[in-house]
Design a protein around this motif. Structure first.
Motif, PDB file in Angstrom:
ATOM      1  N   GLN A 208      -6.780  -9.788  -8.795  1.00 41.74           N
ATOM      2  CA  GLN A 208      -8.008  -9.281  -9.390  1.00 41.74           C
ATOM      3  C   GLN A 208      -7.980  -7.764  -9.566  1.00 41.74           C
ATOM      4  OE1 GLN A 208     -11.560 -10.778  -7.473  1.00 41.74           O
ATOM      5  NE2 GLN A 208     -10.511 -12.662  -6.883  1.00 41.74           N
ATOM      6  N   TYR A 209      -7.201  -7.096  -8.747  1.00 38.86           N
ATOM      7  CA  TYR A 209      -7.186  -5.632  -8.771  1.00 38.86           C
ATOM      8  C   TYR A 209      -5.787  -5.062  -8.980  1.00 38.86           C
ATOM      9  CZ  TYR A 209     -11.522  -6.686  -6.269  1.00 38.86           C
ATOM     10  OH  TYR A 209     -12.744  -7.192  -5.906  1.00 38.86           O
ATOM     11  N   LYS A 210      -4.809  -5.883  -9.336  1.00 41.27           N
ATOM     12  CA  LYS A 210      -3.400  -5.508  -9.239  1.00 41.27           C
ATOM     13  C   LYS A 210      -3.055  -4.240 -10.015  1.00 41.27           C
ATOM     14  CE  LYS A 210      -0.605  -8.485 -11.128  1.00 41.27           C
ATOM     15  NZ  LYS A 210      -0.008  -9.809 -11.458  1.00 41.27           N
ATOM     16  N   GLU A 211      -3.736  -3.971 -11.128  1.00 43.07           N
ATOM     17  CA  GLU A 211      -3.386  -2.803 -11.928  1.00 43.07           C
ATOM     18  C   GLU A 211      -3.740  -1.493 -11.233  1.00 43.07           C
ATOM     19  OE1 GLU A 211      -5.078  -3.256 -15.784  1.00 43.07           O
ATOM     20  OE2 GLU A 211      -3.728  -4.882 -16.357  1.00 43.07           O
ATOM     21  N   LEU A 212      -4.641  -1.533 -10.251  1.00 45.10           N
ATOM     22  CA  LEU A 212      -5.031  -0.298  -9.561  1.00 45.10           C
ATOM     23  C   LEU A 212      -3.871   0.334  -8.796  1.00 45.10           C
ATOM     24  CD1 LEU A 212      -8.535  -1.304  -8.096  1.00 45.10           C
ATOM     25  CD2 LEU A 212      -8.060   0.080 -10.125  1.00 45.10           C
ATOM     26  N   ILE A 213      -2.869  -0.456  -8.461  1.00 42.33           N
ATOM     27  CA  ILE A 213      -1.763   0.062  -7.665  1.00 42.33           C
ATOM     28  C   ILE A 213      -0.996   1.147  -8.395  1.00 42.33           C
ATOM     29  CG2 ILE A 213      -0.168  -1.703  -8.490  1.00 42.33           C
ATOM     30  CD1 ILE A 213      -0.243  -0.108  -4.984  1.00 42.33           C
ATOM     31  N   PHE A 214      -1.067   1.158  -9.736  1.00 41.29           N
ATOM     32  CA  PHE A 214      -0.319   2.156 -10.491  1.00 41.29           C
ATOM     33  C   PHE A 214      -0.977   3.535 -10.435  1.00 41.29           C
ATOM     34  CE2 PHE A 214       1.223  -1.832 -12.094  1.00 41.29           C
ATOM     35  CZ  PHE A 214       2.581  -1.599 -12.243  1.00 41.29           C
ATOM     36  N   SER A 215      -2.155   3.631  -9.827  1.00 42.76           N
ATOM     37  CA  SER A 215      -2.831   4.920  -9.690  1.00 42.76           C
ATOM     38  C   SER A 215      -2.329   5.717  -8.487  1.00 42.76           C
ATOM     39  CB  SER A 215      -4.345   4.711  -9.561  1.00 42.76           C
ATOM     40  OG  SER A 215      -4.658   4.026  -8.358  1.00 42.76           O
ATOM     41  N   GLY A 216      -1.290   5.232  -7.813  1.00 40.40           N
ATOM     42  CA  GLY A 216      -0.716   5.964  -6.685  1.00 40.40           C
ATOM     43  C   GLY A 216      -0.568   5.064  -5.482  1.00 40.40           C
ATOM     44  N   VAL A 217       0.480   5.293  -4.706  1.00 37.21           N
ATOM     45  CA  VAL A 217       0.699   4.430  -3.548  1.00 37.21           C
ATOM     46  C   VAL A 217      -0.434   4.579  -2.534  1.00 37.21           C
ATOM     47  CG1 VAL A 217       3.194   4.244  -3.798  1.00 37.21           C
ATOM     48  CG2 VAL A 217       2.237   6.186  -2.546  1.00 37.21           C
TER      49      VAL A 217
END
Length: 762
Positions: free
Chosen positions: A369-378
């Protein structure tokens, strides 16, 4: 376990957060700062709102008959509340609630009362409620108790009431119990938008008689409570015992990992099965929360609530293990860090990681549901639960890199008062060291359910903009390309700018249509280049599930055999990782580069490196070696069935070679107009004095590649190709792979050679 994941709502705001205390905004910050006895609830943020008597302005009693205190006693509809100190309770109001049948809490056996008080009442109160009914089911464990409810209203809307049960004495048709309101109350603050001030606090509890059945095993750490409903019995004794066994297994699992429960002073922990609040999603229909962990003042005195809908068809051992692992780990966390001193995203990421370890597919659906948020930084800038769920793959990666104990070390360090930034850097290591490797593992599906082919397709179609973009290659005419290269100028084919968050990443799908591909001269490989010293560039060559990775070692990444590979359905996806602690704009370009002459390549590369990038030994060979090791020794001199000198010790040694490197001097010599020799000399050769035992490999140099062809040896064959490019520091760089095949499709080793050499100045 699949049943758990299938029931998760798709809306990001909808899944039970389990950690409400850090999500309730004004309610928490105002109330918890003033009431040390308040019971705080950990849950998911729920959208929607509670209905009927359980909703509305918490500053006012709910609708129904309201009764005032007289001489220290509240009386109404046959029930009485007697206060020890009537002066402190002078403004107490008791309201008789009238919930609809579908709103009534599970197991309710009497009227439902709401107690509102203007002050915090910390003395005992005795409640008496008339009751002349009978237990609705035949269960020796069933008992009539007083339920004391705390209603939590969320900033995002919605509410749910959670009950704690205490014994009640039934005598002559009246049930009595004693409790202290401050131990159970909700504190509601009500702001005045016009003045910015807050109205006085109200202390609120819901009270009623309940039929419950409980199950406990001597010496156990959990007690299961199940409110009863008339004519309904949905979980038998054996099933409750199976649930207790699973809870004990979770308890022991974390003990085995080195965690301690030093803050918990009272066992068993209560586990209550109840209907959890449901709400209607605009797209997905009706959904509900799966579970909660609620807690007392210090975080470790809480209890677990599970949605009874998970158990409507009974309980099978292990069915809720992922959910139990998640909820119980929130309790574990609060044995190390205090409420308010914890780190929300890290708490949810680690709890979701442990949830994943109990699943066959290893990726909880909440992550998607939120997987794309990970590309905003570790490490996210916003400390939210959503930023925690999507970072379950990060915890999985770090557990593999540092060992799972890094999680325990982080909580120990934070519990000793260290700030979270230094805590995470200490436990995980500096992110600049491992961030690029993490994103590679993420994109290639090593720690996630991402598929590189799907990512490429979405980006090429203009979708998934949070992940990156696409670059369409446009080719000049062949004669223009030839002239640019002859003049020593690169041929620009396409470029894009990727704005990348601190220690974050972006992707670019490299696309080309048929007409432009035809214009690319045969044997010409475009090079992907990246501006900026803080960027890491990796390119994936993808065909179906086959993914090959190349990294930039100073001269960009060559799209090897690009024309033929594209014709054979390969696609190319670039990954750009920001290794700095601030947002950076990186320009990524694709171009055809002028390549060094053979004369410029000749010389000594003092930073030569050979890495065993991949080792493959088939399962069949491994099984044969294991079978031979199990057989008694024989004097039979017949030929080894393996076809090569492999045994278990040799296999183990070869496996250990993967990822290791050897360093030395790479020496390139010219033998003809476009031919030469390649040799790597290591310090070990000097020590052993056996340099003369190794012959240089011959190559042909064309279009920027040292092509070695297929080299036949007695016991194996070697095939290799090395790219030569101009580097960033007035040097030439080489980068290429060799494949050593001992047995086709059975045993092979891949080697990568890299090195750089300064260009001679004139």
């Amino acid at each position: 376990m699949n049943k758990i994941n299938d029931m998760l709502p798709a809306n990001p705001e909808s899944r039970n957060k389990r950690r409400l205390s850090r999500h309730t905004g004004k309610w928490l910050s105002a109330a918890s700062a003033r009431i040390p006895a308040i019971v705080l609830l950990i849950s998911f943020l729920l959208t929607g709102c509670a209905s009927g008597s359980f909703s509305g302005d918490a500053s006012q009693p709910s609708s129904g008959n309201a009764y005032q205190i007289e001489d220290g006693v509240l009386s109404g509809d046959g029930a009485t509340l007697e206060f020890e100190d009537s002066d402190d309770a002078a403004d107490a109001v008791m309201t008789v609630l009238e919930p609809d049948e579908d709103e009534a809490p599970d197991g309710l056996a009497s009227d439902l009362f709401q107690l509102d008080m203007g002050t915090v009442y910390e003395d005992a109160v005795t409640i008496a409620i008339p009751y002349d009914g009978e237990c609705p089911v035949d269960d020796d464990e069933a008992e009539l108790v007083l339920g004391i409810g705390t209603t939590v209203e969320l900033d995002a809307g919605g509410a749910d009431t959670f009950y704690t049960y205490i014994p009640a004495d039934l005598d002559d048709g009246v049930a009595t119990a004693e409790f202290t309101p401050a131990d159970y109350a909700e504190m509601a603050v009500h702001g005045d938008a016009s003045t910015g001030t807050s109205a006085p606090y109200k202390e609120r509890t819901s009270l009623g008689l309940f039929w419950i059945t409980s199950t406990y095993k001597d010496g156990g750490h959990f007690k299961v409570y199940m409110p009863l409903q008339a004519h309904t019995f949905y979980l038998d004794y054996n099933e409750r015992c199976a649930l207790l066994d699973d809870l004990e297994a979770v308890y022991n699992d974390y003990i085995g990992k080195g965690y301690t429960y030093s803050k918990r002073s009272d066992w068993p922990m209560n586990v209550t099965l109840k209907n959890l609040q449901t709400w209607t999603q605009y797209a997905t229909g009706t959904s509900g929360a799966l579970g909660y962990y609620s807690y007392g003042n210090d975080g470790a005195q809480g209890q677990i609530y599970l949605n009874r809908s998970l158990l409507d068809n009974g309980y099978t051992a292990g069915a809720l293990n992922p959910l139990l692992a998640h909820e119980f780990f929130h309790f574990v966390q609060l044995n190390y860090v205090d409420v308010g001193a914890d780190l929300l995203w890290f708490d949810e990421a680690t709890a979701t990681y442990f949830e994943s370890t109990k699943m066959s597919n290893a990726v909880p659906s909440i992550v998607a549901q939120y997987k794309e948020l990970i590309f905003s930084g570790v490490f996210p800038e916003d400390n939210t639960a959503a930023n925690g769920y999507c970072r379950m793959p990060l915890i999985k990666f770090l557990a593999g890199l540092r060992g799972e104990e890094f999680i325990l070390n982080a909580y120990k360090t934070a519990g000793q008062g260290a700030d979270w930034d230094s805590t995470l850097n200490s436990a995980a290591g500096p992110p600049a060291v491992w961030t690029a490797d993490f994103y590679q593992a993420l994109v290639t599906g090593k720690v996630s359910d991402y598929a590189p082919f799907t990512i490429y397709s979405n980006l090429a179609d203009g979708k998934a903009s949070a992940l990156g973009t696409s670059v369409a290659l446009v080719m000049p005419e062949a004669d223009e390309i030839a002239q640019l290269l002859e003049d020593g100028d690169p041929v620009a084919l396409g470029k894009t700018t990727l704005s990348t968050a601190a220690f974050g990443a972006q992707l670019a799908a490299i696309t080309i249509d048929e007409e432009n591909l035809k214009l690319l001269p045969d044997g010409t490989d475009p090079v992907v280049k990246l501006s900026g010293a803080d960027g890491d560039l990796r390119v994936f060559a993808i065909r179906g599930k086959n993914v090959q990775t190349a990294s930039d070692t100073g001269g960009g990444v060559s799209l090897k055999d690009f024309k033929d590979a594209t014709g054979n359905k390969y696609i190319f996806l670039a990954l750009v990782t920001n290794l700095s602690d601030s947002t950076q704009d990186f320009e990524m370009s694709v171009e055809v580069e002028p390549f060094p002459t053979l004369d410029e390549l000749v010389g000594v590369y003092n930073d030569g490196c050979m890495t065993y990038t991949e080792v493959f030994i088939s399962d069949a060979l491994r099984a044969e070696a294991a079978a031979e090791a199990a057989e008694p020794e024989s004097d039979d001199d017949s030929e080894d069935d393996l076809g090569c000198d492999l045994n278990l010790d040799i296999i183990a040694a070869i496996d250990n070679m993967e990822g290791t490197s050897q360093y030395g001097q790479i020496i390139i010599e010219k033998t003809g107009e476009n031919t030469g020799t390649f040799f790597m000399k290591t310090p070990e050769m000097d020590e052993a004095g056996d340099e003369d035992d190794f012959e240089p490999m011959t190559f042909t140099y064309e279009n920027g590649y040292l092509d070695f062809g297929v080299i036949e040896q007695d016991d194996y064959t070697t095939e290799g190709r090395i790219a030569a490019r101009y580097g960033k520091n007035n040097d030439v760089v080489i980068d290429g792979t060799f494949t050593v095949v001992v047995l086709p499709d059975e045993f092979w080793i891949e080697l990568r050679y890299t090195g750089s050499k300064p260009l001679e100045t004139t």
